[in-house]
Design a protein around this motif. Structure first.
Motif, PDB file in Angstrom:
ATOM      1  N   VAL A  68       0.865  -1.179   0.000  1.00  8.98           N
ATOM      2  CA  VAL A  68       0.000   0.000   0.000  1.00  8.98           C
ATOM      3  C   VAL A  68       0.900   1.227   0.000  1.00  8.98           C
ATOM      4  CG1 VAL A  68      -1.751   1.300   1.269  1.00  8.98           C
ATOM      5  CG2 VAL A  68      -1.830  -1.198   1.249  1.00  8.98           C
ATOM      6  N   PRO A  69       0.731   2.117  -0.989  1.00 10.96           N
ATOM      7  CA  PRO A  69       1.536   3.335  -0.979  1.00 10.96           C
ATOM      8  C   PRO A  69       1.113   4.249   0.169  1.00 10.96           C
ATOM      9  CG  PRO A  69      -0.083   3.414  -2.746  1.00 10.96           C
ATOM     10  CD  PRO A  69      -0.188   2.052  -2.122  1.00 10.96           C
ATOM     11  N   TYR A 105       4.643   1.513   1.613  1.00 11.88           N
ATOM     12  CA  TYR A 105       5.899   1.938   0.996  1.00 11.88           C
ATOM     13  C   TYR A 105       5.813   3.392   0.535  1.00 11.88           C
ATOM     14  CZ  TYR A 105       3.755   1.661  -3.638  1.00 11.88           C
ATOM     15  OH  TYR A 105       2.949   1.873  -4.731  1.00 11.88           O
ATOM     16  N   ILE A 106       6.980   3.994   0.388  1.00  9.41           N
ATOM     17  CA  ILE A 106       7.105   5.304  -0.234  1.00  9.41           C
ATOM     18  C   ILE A 106       7.732   5.131  -1.619  1.00  9.41           C
ATOM     19  CG2 ILE A 106       8.210   7.574  -0.123  1.00  9.41           C
ATOM     20  CD1 ILE A 106       8.039   7.351   2.939  1.00  9.41           C
ATOM     21  N   ASP A 107       8.790   4.348  -1.683  1.00 10.71           N
ATOM     22  CA  ASP A 107       9.469   4.098  -2.950  1.00 10.71           C
ATOM     23  C   ASP A 107       9.597   2.592  -3.148  1.00 10.71           C
ATOM     24  OD1 ASP A 107      11.004   4.468  -5.310  1.00 10.71           O
ATOM     25  OD2 ASP A 107      12.821   4.181  -4.124  1.00 10.71           O
ATOM     26  N   GLY A 114       4.887   6.366  -3.664  1.00  8.04           N
ATOM     27  CA  GLY A 114       4.014   6.391  -2.501  1.00  8.04           C
ATOM     28  C   GLY A 114       4.180   7.658  -1.679  1.00  8.04           C
ATOM     29  N   LEU A 115       4.941   8.614  -2.191  1.00 10.51           N
ATOM     30  CA  LEU A 115       5.117   9.874  -1.474  1.00 10.51           C
ATOM     31  C   LEU A 115       3.788  10.621  -1.450  1.00 10.51           C
ATOM     32  CD1 LEU A 115       7.350  11.631  -0.122  1.00 10.51           C
ATOM     33  CD2 LEU A 115       7.540  12.822  -2.323  1.00 10.51           C
ATOM     34  N   PRO A 116       3.292  10.989  -0.275  1.00 16.84           N
ATOM     35  CA  PRO A 116       2.035  11.741  -0.217  1.00 16.84           C
ATOM     36  C   PRO A 116       2.101  12.984  -1.097  1.00 16.84           C
ATOM     37  CG  PRO A 116       2.665  11.023   1.975  1.00 16.84           C
ATOM     38  CD  PRO A 116       3.826  10.717   1.067  1.00 16.84           C
ATOM     39  N   SER A 117       1.025  13.276  -1.787  1.00 16.86           N
ATOM     40  CA  SER A 117       1.019  14.350  -2.784  1.00 16.86           C
ATOM     41  C   SER A 117       1.374  15.709  -2.187  1.00 16.86           C
ATOM     42  CB  SER A 117      -0.325  14.410  -3.501  1.00 16.86           C
ATOM     43  OG  SER A 117      -1.363  14.693  -2.584  1.00 16.86           O
ATOM     44  N   TYR A 118       1.022  15.959  -0.930  1.00 13.61           N
ATOM     45  CA  TYR A 118       1.338  17.265  -0.347  1.00 13.61           C
ATOM     46  C   TYR A 118       2.840  17.452  -0.153  1.00 13.61           C
ATOM     47  CZ  TYR A 118       2.237  15.596   4.439  1.00 13.61           C
ATOM     48  OH  TYR A 118       2.766  14.992   5.542  1.00 13.61           O
ATOM     49  N   LEU A 119       3.618  16.361  -0.258  1.00  5.21           N
ATOM     50  CA  LEU A 119       5.067  16.456  -0.123  1.00  5.21           C
ATOM     51  C   LEU A 119       5.774  16.496  -1.478  1.00  5.21           C
ATOM     52  CD1 LEU A 119       5.648  13.997   2.862  1.00  5.21           C
ATOM     53  CD2 LEU A 119       5.713  16.506   2.896  1.00  5.21           C
TER      54      LEU A 119
END
Length: 183
Positions: A68-69, A105-107, A114-119
């Protein structure tokens, strides 16, 4: 002494092998006790219906794995969406009488970031092409660290003790969530 070849179905949890007394356990070899593991829902084969589709056989299993991202769970700073990002997966797994193994995960090479869009645009990200490519964020960035730690705290509070979850893997850092950024 050798580990017995046949399981000892007579061992009880009060036997010395189950005590926490270090002296008692140092001289005792592990004895397999079928009564302790029989009926354990967190054993057996694992599938990933989300990633691999329905199993091609009826081999018994009780566990499902899901990537899950983080971006599916973290909408904004301190704003989370477990209802849409996680609950459908966990409910589907539970409907099959399975427990879920989760890796957030993020990457992950060859998967969407998976980096949250606000970041996005706030956290430096180093693109790479190996293993299908991706973008490795700057894990030393205080905003990313804060986002990760806050997520872990909120997710843990929301799902601690949830019987639908077998395990949560430590997959937030590095390629494949393996805490490295090789190459």
């Amino acid at each position: 002494s050798a580990v017995p070849l046949e399981p000892d179905d007579t061992a009880e949890p009060t036997d010395p092998i189950y005590t926490s007394d270090k002296a008692a356990t140092q001289s005792i070899d592990f004895v397999y006790n079928r009564n302790m593991t029989n009926g354990n829902p967190l054993k057996g084969f694992v599938t990933s219906i989300e990633n691999w589709g329905q199993p091609a056989n009826d081999f018994p299993l009780s566990l499902e794995f899901a990537y899950v991202p983080l971006s599916a769970l973290v909408v904004n700073a301190d704003q989370y969406d477990f209802e849409n990002g996680f609950e459908p997966l966990i409910d589907a797994s539970a409907s099959r009488n399975h427990h879920i193994i989760l890796r957030v995960y993020i990457d992950y090479p060859n998967l969407n970031s998976g980096l949250p869009s606000y970041l996005n645009g706030v956290i430096d990200c180093e693109p790479y092409s190996d293993y299908g490519g991706g973008c490795s964020p700057d894990y030393s960035d205080p905003e990313l660290q804060s986002a990760i730690l806050n997520f872990i705290s909120v997710f843990g509070s929301a799902y601690d003790g949830d019987p639908r979850i077998a395990f949560v893997q430590l997959g937030l850092l590095g390629f494949w969530g393996e805490w490295h950024t090789y190459p």
